[in-house]
Write a protein that holds these residues in place. Structure first.
Motif, PDB file in Angstrom:
ATOM      1  N   ALA A 192       9.819 -38.387 -18.454  1.00  0.00           N
ATOM      2  CA  ALA A 192      10.842 -38.885 -17.532  1.00  0.00           C
ATOM      3  C   ALA A 192      11.618 -37.759 -16.871  1.00  0.00           C
ATOM      4  CB  ALA A 192      11.800 -39.812 -18.273  1.00  0.00           C
ATOM      5  N   LEU A 193      11.599 -36.560 -17.475  1.00  0.00           N
ATOM      6  CA  LEU A 193      12.321 -35.422 -16.919  1.00  0.00           C
ATOM      7  C   LEU A 193      11.459 -34.570 -15.993  1.00  0.00           C
ATOM      8  CD1 LEU A 193      14.175 -34.236 -20.161  1.00  0.00           C
ATOM      9  CD2 LEU A 193      15.061 -35.700 -18.327  1.00  0.00           C
ATOM     10  N   ILE A 194      10.198 -34.945 -15.818  1.00  0.00           N
ATOM     11  CA  ILE A 194       9.252 -34.149 -15.027  1.00  0.00           C
ATOM     12  C   ILE A 194       9.026 -34.799 -13.674  1.00  0.00           C
ATOM     13  CG2 ILE A 194       6.858 -33.343 -14.894  1.00  0.00           C
ATOM     14  CD1 ILE A 194       6.928 -33.064 -17.948  1.00  0.00           C
ATOM     15  N   GLY A 195       9.215 -34.009 -12.609  1.00  0.00           N
ATOM     16  CA  GLY A 195       9.002 -34.512 -11.264  1.00  0.00           C
ATOM     17  C   GLY A 195       7.657 -34.168 -10.693  1.00  0.00           C
ATOM     18  N   HIS A 196       7.037 -33.101 -11.185  1.00  0.00           N
ATOM     19  CA  HIS A 196       5.794 -32.631 -10.583  1.00  0.00           C
ATOM     20  C   HIS A 196       5.074 -31.752 -11.590  1.00  0.00           C
ATOM     21  CE1 HIS A 196       2.922 -31.485  -7.591  1.00  0.00           C
ATOM     22  NE2 HIS A 196       3.410 -30.287  -7.328  1.00  0.00           N
ATOM     23  N   VAL A 197       3.752 -31.664 -11.447  1.00  0.00           N
ATOM     24  CA  VAL A 197       2.914 -30.812 -12.287  1.00  0.00           C
ATOM     25  C   VAL A 197       2.057 -29.940 -11.377  1.00  0.00           C
ATOM     26  CG1 VAL A 197       1.039 -30.756 -13.982  1.00  0.00           C
ATOM     27  CG2 VAL A 197       2.849 -32.490 -14.168  1.00  0.00           C
ATOM     28  N   GLN A 198       2.025 -28.640 -11.670  1.00  0.00           N
ATOM     29  CA  GLN A 198       1.142 -27.729 -10.955  1.00  0.00           C
ATOM     30  C   GLN A 198       0.160 -27.100 -11.928  1.00  0.00           C
ATOM     31  OE1 GLN A 198       3.768 -24.982  -8.901  1.00  0.00           O
ATOM     32  NE2 GLN A 198       3.798 -26.249  -7.064  1.00  0.00           N
ATOM     33  N   VAL A 199      -1.010 -26.696 -11.386  1.00  0.00           N
ATOM     34  CA  VAL A 199      -2.068 -26.166 -12.237  1.00  0.00           C
ATOM     35  C   VAL A 199      -2.734 -24.946 -11.613  1.00  0.00           C
ATOM     36  CG1 VAL A 199      -2.550 -28.441 -13.257  1.00  0.00           C
ATOM     37  CG2 VAL A 199      -3.848 -27.694 -11.251  1.00  0.00           C
ATOM     38  N   ALA A 200      -3.186 -24.081 -12.482  1.00  0.00           N
ATOM     39  CA  ALA A 200      -4.079 -22.962 -12.201  1.00  0.00           C
ATOM     40  C   ALA A 200      -4.532 -22.479 -13.563  1.00  0.00           C
ATOM     41  CB  ALA A 200      -3.374 -21.840 -11.437  1.00  0.00           C
ATOM     42  N   ASP A 201      -5.657 -21.785 -13.607  1.00  0.00           N
ATOM     43  CA  ASP A 201      -6.196 -21.388 -14.911  1.00  0.00           C
ATOM     44  C   ASP A 201      -5.916 -19.917 -15.201  1.00  0.00           C
ATOM     45  OD1 ASP A 201      -7.509 -21.868 -17.348  1.00  0.00           O
ATOM     46  OD2 ASP A 201      -9.108 -22.983 -16.360  1.00  0.00           O
ATOM     47  N   THR A 202      -5.908 -19.608 -16.495  1.00  0.00           N
ATOM     48  CA  THR A 202      -5.779 -18.222 -16.949  1.00  0.00           C
ATOM     49  C   THR A 202      -7.167 -17.730 -17.380  1.00  0.00           C
ATOM     50  OG1 THR A 202      -5.297 -18.982 -19.180  1.00  0.00           O
ATOM     51  CG2 THR A 202      -3.415 -18.530 -17.771  1.00  0.00           C
ATOM     52  N   ASN A 203      -7.424 -16.469 -17.200  1.00  0.00           N
ATOM     53  CA  ASN A 203      -6.589 -15.494 -16.506  1.00  0.00           C
ATOM     54  C   ASN A 203      -6.957 -15.455 -15.027  1.00  0.00           C
ATOM     55  OD1 ASN A 203      -5.089 -14.483 -18.742  1.00  0.00           O
ATOM     56  ND2 ASN A 203      -6.886 -13.320 -19.404  1.00  0.00           N
ATOM     57  N   GLY A 204      -6.102 -14.880 -14.222  1.00  0.00           N
ATOM     58  CA  GLY A 204      -6.417 -14.686 -12.816  1.00  0.00           C
ATOM     59  C   GLY A 204      -5.810 -15.675 -11.867  1.00  0.00           C
ATOM     60  N   ARG A 205      -5.318 -16.788 -12.365  1.00  0.00           N
ATOM     61  CA  ARG A 205      -4.706 -17.830 -11.539  1.00  0.00           C
ATOM     62  C   ARG A 205      -5.704 -18.389 -10.520  1.00  0.00           C
ATOM     63  NH1 ARG A 205       1.627 -17.722  -9.619  1.00  0.00           N
ATOM     64  NH2 ARG A 205       1.826 -19.965  -9.462  1.00  0.00           N
ATOM     65  N   HIS A 206      -6.818 -18.884 -11.073  1.00  0.00           N
ATOM     66  CA  HIS A 206      -7.866 -19.446 -10.226  1.00  0.00           C
ATOM     67  C   HIS A 206      -8.038 -20.943 -10.539  1.00  0.00           C
ATOM     68  CE1 HIS A 206      -8.586 -15.474  -8.822  1.00  0.00           C
ATOM     69  NE2 HIS A 206      -9.043 -15.030  -9.991  1.00  0.00           N
ATOM     70  N   GLU A 207      -9.155 -21.497 -10.101  1.00  0.00           N
ATOM     71  CA  GLU A 207      -9.402 -22.927 -10.261  1.00  0.00           C
ATOM     72  C   GLU A 207      -9.348 -23.372 -11.713  1.00  0.00           C
ATOM     73  OE1 GLU A 207     -11.828 -21.646  -6.627  1.00  0.00           O
ATOM     74  OE2 GLU A 207     -11.461 -20.856  -8.635  1.00  0.00           O
ATOM     75  N   PRO A 208      -8.808 -24.562 -11.980  1.00  0.00           N
ATOM     76  CA  PRO A 208      -8.961 -25.147 -13.316  1.00  0.00           C
ATOM     77  C   PRO A 208     -10.444 -25.182 -13.696  1.00  0.00           C
ATOM     78  CG  PRO A 208      -7.398 -26.425 -12.034  1.00  0.00           C
ATOM     79  CD  PRO A 208      -8.003 -25.427 -11.089  1.00  0.00           C
ATOM     80  N   GLY A 209     -10.713 -24.774 -14.910  1.00  0.00           N
ATOM     81  CA  GLY A 209     -12.093 -24.709 -15.362  1.00  0.00           C
ATOM     82  C   GLY A 209     -12.673 -23.312 -15.347  1.00  0.00           C
ATOM     83  N   THR A 210     -11.945 -22.352 -14.775  1.00  0.00           N
ATOM     84  CA  THR A 210     -12.433 -20.977 -14.744  1.00  0.00           C
ATOM     85  C   THR A 210     -11.901 -20.138 -15.899  1.00  0.00           C
ATOM     86  OG1 THR A 210     -10.599 -20.289 -13.306  1.00  0.00           O
ATOM     87  CG2 THR A 210     -12.651 -20.972 -12.226  1.00  0.00           C
ATOM     88  N   GLY A 211     -11.009 -20.726 -16.705  1.00  0.00           N
ATOM     89  CA  GLY A 211     -10.372 -19.942 -17.768  1.00  0.00           C
ATOM     90  C   GLY A 211     -10.274 -20.697 -19.068  1.00  0.00           C
ATOM     91  N   ASP A 212      -9.142 -20.539 -19.751  1.00  0.00           N
ATOM     92  CA  ASP A 212      -9.015 -20.978 -21.136  1.00  0.00           C
ATOM     93  C   ASP A 212      -8.110 -22.189 -21.350  1.00  0.00           C
ATOM     94  OD1 ASP A 212     -10.567 -18.750 -21.859  1.00  0.00           O
ATOM     95  OD2 ASP A 212      -8.784 -17.465 -21.937  1.00  0.00           O
ATOM     96  N   ILE A 213      -7.457 -22.679 -20.326  1.00  0.00           N
ATOM     97  CA  ILE A 213      -6.508 -23.776 -20.522  1.00  0.00           C
ATOM     98  C   ILE A 213      -7.258 -25.071 -20.826  1.00  0.00           C
ATOM     99  CG2 ILE A 213      -4.718 -25.166 -19.393  1.00  0.00           C
ATOM    100  CD1 ILE A 213      -3.845 -22.694 -17.875  1.00  0.00           C
ATOM    101  N   PRO A 214      -6.813 -25.835 -21.838  1.00  0.00           N
ATOM    102  CA  PRO A 214      -7.512 -27.068 -22.231  1.00  0.00           C
ATOM    103  C   PRO A 214      -7.152 -28.236 -21.315  1.00  0.00           C
ATOM    104  CG  PRO A 214      -5.642 -26.721 -23.677  1.00  0.00           C
ATOM    105  CD  PRO A 214      -5.696 -25.513 -22.766  1.00  0.00           C
ATOM    106  N   TRP A 215      -7.802 -28.307 -20.173  1.00  0.00           N
ATOM    107  CA  TRP A 215      -7.423 -29.298 -19.164  1.00  0.00           C
ATOM    108  C   TRP A 215      -7.631 -30.731 -19.621  1.00  0.00           C
ATOM    109  CZ3 TRP A 215      -4.256 -27.404 -15.965  1.00  0.00           C
ATOM    110  CH2 TRP A 215      -4.346 -26.066 -15.599  1.00  0.00           C
TER     111      TRP A 215
END
Length: 254
Positions: A192-215
């Protein structure tokens, strides 16, 4: 959930003009866009492209950037918000603020209270104008100093303390990952306190799926919590526009 695209970085194949990148976003089926600082942007050309395509400008950053945790900057923060409000009203967009850097030698609680104090005043300006402020936790280190609000958890604590309907958190999974925070755990039960979500992957700040974040885990939590807003793509593409969107959609399940 639908996608939004940061046109500062996305759709480079459309050229440098942001209006053309808005048209490219529309052609790709992306219904909303975002950009960073607003003062030097060609707002009339952007408005024409938005009106032509029906794409929405979701958010932009308040500028000049000043510290929320330093009372000496508070009047400048409020002046910057006041300057941005007509732009937010024109485009029905949210205004983004970051905290500024941690102040050496100043107690954490004092800095927290300073941020709450100025955000209460800024949120009241936004509320009266009928627009929204989003506080964004940002991981950045300069000369050994980190941003005071660099985790989703601390950002949510501040938004809760401000307690205004005109202030919400911009939860950025990339910045959260840079701090080693568990993003899915941080947002659980506090949507309820969140207005928006942004995404990018680590490392390098590239497309989701290019790094280690558990999407998959992150998107599952968002769905289970009932998030229905946009997912902002704020990354540097590594492939062409179409392939980049396809990869992001696949990784996010969108």
């Amino acid at each position: 959930m639908q996608l939004a695209a940061c046109i500062e970085w996305m759709f480079p194949e459309a050229g440098d003009a942001l209006a053309d990148r808005i048209r490219a976003a529309h052609a790709a089926g992306v219904p909303a866009v975002e950009f960073h600082l607003w003062r030097e942007k060609p707002l009339d050309a952007i408005a024409a492209a938005l009106n032509e395509t029906g794409v929405r400008l979701l958010s932009f950053c308040v500028e000049p950037r000043r510290s929320l945790v330093d009372p000496a900057d508070h009047e400048a923060v409020l002046a910057a918000v006041a300057d941005a409000i007509p732009v937010a009203r024109r485009f029905n967009s949210a205004m983004i603020l970051a905290s500024g850097f941690t102040r050496p030698g100043v107690a954490e609680g004092e800095q927290f209270d300073a941020a709450v104090s100025v955000l209460q005043r800024a949120a009241e300006l936004a509320r009266q104008a009928g627009v929204m402020l989003w506080l964004e936790p940002v991981y950045m280190v300069i000369n050994g100093q980190r941003m005071f609000v660099d985790t989703v958890g601390r950002g949510l604590d501040i938004v809760a303390a401000v307690d205004s309907p005109a202030l919400r958190l911009l939860a950025d999974a990339y910045h959260s990952a840079q701090t080693q925070e568990d993003f899915a755990a941080a947002i659980s039960g506090r949507l309820a306190l969140i207005g928006h979500v942004q995404v990018a992957d680590t490392n390098g700040r590239h497309e989701p799926g290019t790094g280690d974040i558990p999407w998959r885990r992150i998107m599952t939590v968002l769905r289970e919590q009932g998030y229905s807003g946009q997912i902002g793509l704020e990354y540097f593409p590594t492939v062409g526009d179409g392939a980049s969107l396809t990869q992001s959609r696949h990784a996010l399940g969108l």
